[in-house]
Design a protein around this motif. Structure first.
Motif, short mmCIF file in Angstrom:
data_model
loop_
_atom_site.label_atom_id
_atom_site.label_comp_id
_atom_site.label_asym_id
_atom_site.label_seq_id
_atom_site.Cartn_x
_atom_site.Cartn_y
_atom_site.Cartn_z
N ALA A 12 3.93 -4.29 60.74
CA ALA A 12 5.34 -4.45 61.46
C ALA A 12 6.35 -5.29 60.46
CB ALA A 12 5.11 -5.40 62.60
N LEU A 13 5.58 -6.12 59.71
CA LEU A 13 6.57 -6.97 58.56
C LEU A 13 6.91 -5.86 57.45
CD1 LEU A 13 4.39 -10.13 58.24
CD2 LEU A 13 6.89 -10.12 59.03
N ILE A 14 6.12 -5.10 57.09
CA ILE A 14 6.68 -4.13 56.07
C ILE A 14 7.69 -3.08 56.73
CG2 ILE A 14 5.66 -2.14 54.94
CD1 ILE A 14 2.86 -3.72 54.45
N ARG A 15 7.34 -2.55 57.87
CA ARG A 15 8.48 -1.79 58.55
C ARG A 15 9.83 -2.36 58.63
NH1 ARG A 15 4.22 -0.44 62.01
NH2 ARG A 15 5.15 -1.74 63.54
N GLU A 16 9.77 -3.73 58.65
CA GLU A 16 10.93 -4.38 58.86
C GLU A 16 11.67 -4.94 57.42
OE1 GLU A 16 13.19 -5.28 61.61
OE2 GLU A 16 11.75 -3.95 62.52
N ALA A 36 -2.67 -19.50 54.87
CA ALA A 36 -1.81 -18.88 55.96
C ALA A 36 -2.35 -17.30 55.92
CB ALA A 36 -0.49 -18.93 55.80
N ASP A 37 -2.21 -16.81 56.77
CA ASP A 37 -2.70 -15.38 56.74
C ASP A 37 -1.97 -14.46 55.91
OD1 ASP A 37 -4.79 -15.51 58.87
OD2 ASP A 37 -3.30 -15.64 60.60
N LEU A 38 -0.63 -14.61 56.02
CA LEU A 38 0.35 -13.84 55.18
C LEU A 38 1.29 -14.37 54.35
CD1 LEU A 38 0.83 -10.59 57.49
CD2 LEU A 38 -0.82 -10.71 55.92
N GLY A 39 1.76 -13.94 53.16
CA GLY A 39 3.10 -14.69 52.62
C GLY A 39 3.68 -13.24 52.38
N ALA A 40 5.22 -13.47 52.82
CA ALA A 40 5.97 -12.16 52.43
C ALA A 40 7.41 -12.67 52.06
CB ALA A 40 6.11 -11.62 53.85
N GLU A 41 8.01 -11.78 51.36
CA GLU A 41 9.52 -12.06 51.11
C GLU A 41 10.37 -10.92 51.30
OE1 GLU A 41 9.33 -13.22 46.93
OE2 GLU A 41 8.79 -11.27 46.16
N LYS A 42 11.58 -11.11 51.35
CA LYS A 42 12.65 -10.09 51.57
C LYS A 42 13.83 -10.50 50.69
CE LYS A 42 13.81 -8.32 55.84
NZ LYS A 42 14.15 -8.31 57.16
N VAL A 43 14.27 -9.55 49.94
CA VAL A 43 15.52 -9.74 49.19
C VAL A 43 16.66 -9.25 49.97
CG1 VAL A 43 16.80 -8.92 47.34
CG2 VAL A 43 14.45 -9.19 46.86
N LEU A 44 17.76 -10.02 49.98
CA LEU A 44 18.87 -10.01 50.87
C LEU A 44 19.93 -9.19 50.10
CD1 LEU A 44 18.88 -13.32 52.57
CD2 LEU A 44 18.00 -11.16 53.61
N GLY A 45 20.11 -8.09 50.57
CA GLY A 45 21.37 -7.22 50.03
C GLY A 45 21.95 -7.51 48.68
N ALA A 46 23.15 -7.71 48.41
CA ALA A 46 23.66 -7.71 47.11
C ALA A 46 23.78 -9.22 46.69
CB ALA A 46 25.49 -7.43 47.28
N GLU A 47 23.44 -10.05 47.44
CA GLU A 47 23.23 -11.44 47.04
C GLU A 47 21.95 -11.60 46.00
OE1 GLU A 47 23.05 -13.90 50.41
OE2 GLU A 47 24.80 -13.28 51.14
N LYS A 48 21.01 -10.84 46.41
CA LYS A 48 19.96 -11.03 45.36
C LYS A 48 19.12 -12.23 45.75
CE LYS A 48 20.16 -6.57 43.72
NZ LYS A 48 19.76 -5.88 44.26
#
Length: 74
Positions: A12-16, A36-48
Motif C-alpha cells: 500500500a505504501l509503494i502504491r501511494e 521499526a517494521d519499515l522505513g520509507a521516503e517520498k520526494v515531494l514534487g518540484a521542491e525535491k
C-alpha cells in the motif's frame, strides 16, 4: 517476526508513491538499537524535499483486544 499484514502495508505504501528504504528500519537511541517494521521516503514534487516515515505494523488478532494492545505498546 513480521506481522501478518506486513506485506499488505508495504504494498500500500509503494502504491501511494513511498519508496521503502529499510525493511526493517534500525533506529539507534541512547546506545539502544530499536527496530521499526519499515522505513520509507517520498520526494515531494518540484521542491525535491523528502518526507521520511517509520512504520510499525501491529495486528490485533488475538482473543483479547486489551492483551493485544498491551503487547503492542508495552
Amino acid at each position: 517476526m513480521k506481522d501478518i499484514f506486513h506485506h499488505i502495508v508495504r504494498d500500500a505504501l509503494i502504491r501511494e508513491g513511498w519508496i521503502i528504504t529499510d525493511d526493517p528500519l534500525l533506529l539507534q537511541f541512547g546506545g539502544i538499537d530499536l527496530y521499526a517494521d519499515l522505513g520509507a521516503e517520498k520526494v515531494l514534487g518540484a521542491e525535491k524535499e523528502g518526507e521520511k516515515i517509520a512504520v510499525e505494523i501491529m495486528s490485533f488478532v488475538g482473543t483479547s483486544p486489551v492483551s493485544e494492545f498491551h503487547r503492542a505498546v508495552g
